[in-house]
Write a protein that holds these residues in place. Structure first.
Motif, PDB file in Angstrom:
ATOM      1  N   ASP A  88      27.322  -2.858   1.656  1.00 28.72           N
ATOM      2  CA  ASP A  88      26.352  -3.776   1.053  1.00 28.72           C
ATOM      3  C   ASP A  88      26.459  -3.789  -0.475  1.00 28.72           C
ATOM      4  O   ASP A  88      26.227  -4.823  -1.105  1.00 28.72           O
ATOM      5  N   ALA A 103      17.869   2.671  -7.469  1.00 31.20           N
ATOM      6  CA  ALA A 103      16.471   3.103  -7.549  1.00 31.20           C
ATOM      7  C   ALA A 103      16.352   4.323  -8.461  1.00 31.20           C
ATOM      8  O   ALA A 103      15.388   4.456  -9.218  1.00 31.20           O
ATOM      9  N   HIS A 156      32.943 -15.591   3.164  1.00 29.75           N
ATOM     10  CA  HIS A 156      31.906 -15.699   4.200  1.00 29.75           C
ATOM     11  C   HIS A 156      30.528 -15.230   3.806  1.00 29.75           C
ATOM     12  O   HIS A 156      29.553 -15.612   4.420  1.00 29.75           O
ATOM     13  N   THR A 209      24.453   7.096  10.730  1.00 28.72           N
ATOM     14  CA  THR A 209      23.387   6.347  11.365  1.00 28.72           C
ATOM     15  C   THR A 209      22.161   7.245  11.456  1.00 28.72           C
ATOM     16  O   THR A 209      22.279   8.462  11.348  1.00 28.72           O
ATOM     17  N   ARG A 226      32.307   7.878   7.079  1.00 31.50           N
ATOM     18  CA  ARG A 226      33.747   8.137   7.020  1.00 31.50           C
ATOM     19  C   ARG A 226      34.444   7.450   5.855  1.00 31.50           C
ATOM     20  O   ARG A 226      35.382   7.982   5.281  1.00 31.50           O
ATOM     21  N   MET A 247      20.368  11.581  -4.821  1.00 33.56           N
ATOM     22  CA  MET A 247      20.873  10.403  -4.131  1.00 33.56           C
ATOM     23  C   MET A 247      22.026  10.779  -3.230  1.00 33.56           C
ATOM     24  O   MET A 247      22.737  11.730  -3.509  1.00 33.56           O
ATOM     25  N   GLY A 248      22.291   9.923  -2.237  1.00 36.71           N
ATOM     26  CA  GLY A 248      23.453  10.120  -1.389  1.00 36.71           C
ATOM     27  C   GLY A 248      23.021  10.643  -0.055  1.00 36.71           C
ATOM     28  O   GLY A 248      22.239  11.578   0.037  1.00 36.71           O
ATOM     29  N   ASP A 249      23.527  10.018   0.980  1.00 37.67           N
ATOM     30  CA  ASP A 249      23.168  10.405   2.338  1.00 37.67           C
ATOM     31  C   ASP A 249      24.457  10.383   3.126  1.00 37.67           C
ATOM     32  O   ASP A 249      25.124   9.357   3.202  1.00 37.67           O
ATOM     33  N   LEU A 250      24.805  11.521   3.693  1.00 36.72           N
ATOM     34  CA  LEU A 250      26.077  11.600   4.394  1.00 36.72           C
ATOM     35  C   LEU A 250      25.983  11.142   5.839  1.00 36.72           C
ATOM     36  O   LEU A 250      26.993  11.058   6.527  1.00 36.72           O
ATOM     37  N   ARG A 251      24.791  10.850   6.318  1.00 35.82           N
ATOM     38  CA  ARG A 251      24.646  10.451   7.715  1.00 35.82           C
ATOM     39  C   ARG A 251      25.053   9.001   7.918  1.00 35.82           C
ATOM     40  O   ARG A 251      24.651   8.124   7.182  1.00 35.82           O
ATOM     41  N   PRO A 290      26.598 -17.367  -0.108  1.00 38.98           N
ATOM     42  CA  PRO A 290      26.273 -18.796  -0.134  1.00 38.98           C
ATOM     43  C   PRO A 290      26.581 -19.367  -1.509  1.00 38.98           C
ATOM     44  O   PRO A 290      26.312 -18.723  -2.530  1.00 38.98           O
ATOM     45  N   PRO A 304      21.488   0.970  -3.150  1.00 39.40           N
ATOM     46  CA  PRO A 304      20.023   1.055  -3.311  1.00 39.40           C
ATOM     47  C   PRO A 304      19.547   2.410  -3.829  1.00 39.40           C
ATOM     48  O   PRO A 304      18.619   2.472  -4.628  1.00 39.40           O
ATOM     49  N   GLY A 305      20.182   3.489  -3.411  1.00 35.45           N
ATOM     50  CA  GLY A 305      19.754   4.809  -3.854  1.00 35.45           C
ATOM     51  C   GLY A 305      20.046   5.047  -5.328  1.00 35.45           C
ATOM     52  O   GLY A 305      19.175   5.455  -6.101  1.00 35.45           O
TER      53      GLY A 305
END
Lengths: 341, 341, 341, 341
Positions: free
Chosen positions: B287, B137, B27, B263, B279, B257-261, B30, B133-134
């Protein structure tokens, strides 16, 4: 309280850290006064003492120790002189606050501890991070079981700038820098003791001084007797400032400490998001440095036992010595097989 | 573009990761179609394929490899089967995307790489963090000199939950978990290669399975040939979620780098400040998982060489094998003296 | 599922937002296909449609509405054409997704809503922030009582760059920009409706266009019927990027939404701590834009009612019109005394 | 320095804020002593003074003002007594530090300012946020042009707990709480002055006291003469703690201030990510409260003019009075048409 005599504290060592402590003793602690300053460098003691309203300055440390007006001493001299001074001060009946490391060898650490015990004087060691609100709250939470059993720990120190590498004694990164992290790891893993240590170190900031014995970058792995695995990490030149952080991971959660932001101000511009970084230890730990002397002087006045002891200093030193031995031998070192050096 | 044939990709392995990749192939890309699914477990391939509109399901992996309609394969089977499948697929002329680890031994890694080269097919390995992305970059900045020479690095993985310890093969923490971190450390220290490895590991989450060979917690120290010292750290049960972070410190600065949040929502209440934690890997790297298959399929279509190669897989495996040997021997292991196992 | 016909969606308007939606319809939504594109600009529809594999392009929007193959339409034309197109599409029996604002006057909003109802077709409006994970989680928490009764709210939009001020229709800041914030404030204060509105606005980015009626900066205060006081704030030129944030404060706590960081990468250097900022709406809300079309097309296929309705569009428009009237009269405006314009 | 006489400061008002200032004067400022305390409540002055080693306590404020030993006074009495006390102290030749608001009417503000000028004494007002590192750095950056021309500003105050609503005088939210934010907005928009004010306010925390004139929630919009639009926002009961934040957005960037975290400790557990929140003003602004008295006493000793003047107090009061008039009339109020009340 108005009628009680202020506690008279003598400062030994009028260098950078001594100057900070002098101001604290002179101005920031109610019920405490800076009674005398001693430093062997000609004029140094007086230059520090006079503007703070302290009339007594010595170039002979022995004179300060013999001064009957002095109730307690703060030792802020070069590391290799600490243990002998603790011993002498204790014998002179003074309560002792000693900057870290309290000793650079186990035998002299034992003598210092024994002298304080024999004299019945308080002995506190300058592991100031224990007085930082973040590290302290972390310790309290771990002690209260908030993360369950600690399994992984981390403590790091990155100093802002390596000044003159020629003036750095061998093994400084372990004995004077990482000694903080070794204490922090014990503080964050309360009740546990180190079992095995492995270290890698190098001269990466100034490779041209490697032949002179400079080690400016190090990573140390420690196994504790509760199974926890810890890393301590240091570097002498963080171009962004003074970087001290900690982390405890356990069966029930994780705690992280350390904030590199200097103020709660954030800027947004064409180049993105920016914030200022903490530059110096005396910025980051200003309040902690004051708090540790406040606590020490209160211990002296109340007879309460200090929270950071000679035994704590010895335990952190053991890890440092094991790390040094590990670098020397290239293999891991068991604390119980540690050879004093 | 409307007239070009879509690239036909066959999926081998209908488990958790395979299911995610199947949906991506069906899905999210493309010009790509999920052409077939193979899994030896009875009915597994069909159960995954049918709802995704893919009519071809095999229980014999050989049948998929022999299917002339299949241009490329995605291998998402258990780790110990990977290298043989890469070899077989390459011999069948299929381009190959293989989940990490591509191999669990150096000899089989070499065979897999050689087979792909001999067949002239693309071979890409599933180090998905390179597509985050982190981390990406960070790599780009390091490669551009933003942190100067790397001196200290860190990469860690903490999985959210240790399910059934009895089903975890020996050395999994090195071969399947830390293999990501070993690759990340190479990615963040571009051009440098590991020289020496020391590891401590234990069963701290489930000490009752230590006798069965379980290692659920590990710390690995690595010295690279540019002098940089790195730590990789893993644990199988972070009660707060899925924790993946990285750090590069160098002569000119640091990147984290790294974000535990989960949202960008923060809550403030009587209990303080709270935020939800990531989680699962498929949340954090959703992504990135899609991006790596997008990149792979574009490589196949355009003939461009994959960005994450069999050689990368082999290099990360070397560190894992050295860490295993270090745990076994209790001492540090030089990569150039590594014995294949 | 493999045998079901994909939902055929026609796109009206081949501009910036339309192009994004076209790609979503063509590639990102399983079970959906981009069936046709219409745009009055010569060649625009075809240039967008062809590379996406869509063979049908119209310059006459009426032709698309008359196309029996089209099940649903996405309207992404200039704002002032929206309401008429919604009405026409509904009359043609097409389900309608309409970009915000659905209308620029109350009477035309009512006609559009009535037409959709009469035709029995789904009508969804493009308040994409309702599909952002942070704003959505905030709404859900407020609805679940997590902050108690809302008392203070804030929503803001700052666009990255004011291009050609001469091409901006009057009142755009209220009708096209703040309309998002007005909807957000209703979304974050569920069940409450606006009572009174006061606005200040000015041309501060381009004061030279103030005489042409440009307003590029605005602050709006809104009183809701549950007592809550809210502010909405907008500006057309944030040099740091695209800035969308929200806040709800209530009797039991506060929630904040919005994250200006583009990636979870932080840099530390001699100039301090830096991070990249989100630059464009299609970066920040990429997933939200896809999610709203995914939800809309699922509504069409399942008959479920859309979550963002024509009535929501009308309510946000009421606030915008009241703000415009407030700027015109210089005083506060009650929603129930609002004159349509 | 050791021979200079300490500056003798008298404290008027032995309440919560007075007690904090008393400790600062007694202990935290070198070269300053707490010379006397006055409070009309029987015993209050002595209860505060004695434990701080200050022997002089008055119940008659006039006695303190007549005390020749007192060089300067700190006024920390209820708001409505401030202006008269400033005037009386100035006439008695004392330098004056006065808690905010310096006055609750323009005429009395003018009298207080005139009295200090006539007597040639320093007059400083207690806008402590100007001494917070974040707000101060923001001001400095704005003044240096870092955000270009300010266009949008925000300042907010949320107090932790509304105690007894019956004891809160009318308009307190404007005269005593938002007065801080009005000053902050002027501080963050240096050189600009307010032109027009609109306010909405309500009793949302305790609607049962609305009939008694309670207003516990307010939003104020202000237009400045440089075009900038600002909002000030307050609430009397934030269950999470003490919330003070600021924001300046301009043509060249944005600054945000305010940090709700109490310590740099973050916890991660099954319930997500948590941190402690600042609870009280004396936690958040501890150092700022000390710094403002340090600055004041230095002004007195050196003859330097105070940084926060009577004119600043008057300007903030103008905004407060305009906000009150706006709530009363229901419409916006121009500062130049303000009627004193």
């Amino acid at each position: 309280m108005a009628t009680q005599q202020p506690l008279a504290v003598g400062l030994i060592g009028a260098g950078r850290m001594g100057s900070f402590h002098a101001e604290t003793l002179a101005h920031r602690l109610p019920g405490v006064r800076l009674a005398a300053v001693a430093d062997p460098a000609p004029g140094a003691a007086e230059r520090l003492a006079a503007p703070l309203g302290c009339a007594t300055a010595y170039t002979d440390i022995g004179d300060l120790l013999a001064d009957p007006q002095v109730d307690a001493v703060v030792i802020a001299t070069p590391a290799r002189t600490h243990a002998d001074l603790v011993e002498a001060a204790a014998r002179a009946g003074k309560a002792v606050y000693c900057e870290k490391p309290m000793a650079v060898g186990l035998a002299e650490a034992d003598r210092a501890i024994a002298a304080a015990r024999a004299a019945g004087v308080a002995l506190q060691v300058g592991f100031n991070r224990r007085y930082d609100p973040g590290f302290r709250a972390a310790h309290d939470k771990v002690a209260a079981g908030a993360v369950g059993t600690p399994q992984l720990l981390r403590s790091l120190t990155r100093d802002p700038r390596l000044a003159d590498p020629a003036r750095i004694p061998p093994w400084t990164i372990f004995l004077e820098t990482l000694i903080h992290d070794f204490d922090t790891l014990r503080f964050l893993n309360p009740g546990a003791e180190p079992v095995e240590v492995f270290a890698m170190a190098d001269a990466l900031v100034r490779p041209d001084f490697k032949d002179h014995g400079l080690l400016d970058t190090a990573v140390v792995t420690i196994r504790f007797d509760n199974g926890a695995l810890a890393t301590a990490e240091a570097n002498f030149q963080a171009v962004y400032g003074y970087d001290v952080r900690g982390e405890v991971f356990g069966s029930a959660g994780m705690l992280t400490m350390g904030d590199l932001r200097r103020t709660p101000l954030t800027s947004y511009g064409p180049d993105g998001i920016t914030a200022e970084c903490v530059r110096y230890d005396q910025d980051l730990f200003h309040d902690a440095y004051v708090a540790e002397l406040a606590d020490f002087t209160e211990c002296v006045r109340t007879g309460r036992a200090p929270a950071v002891t000679g035994e704590d200093a010895r335990a952190a030193l053991s890890i440092a010595l094991a790390a040094i031995q590990s670098v020397t031998t290239g293999g891991p070192v068991r604390i119980d097989e540690l050879k004093d050096h």
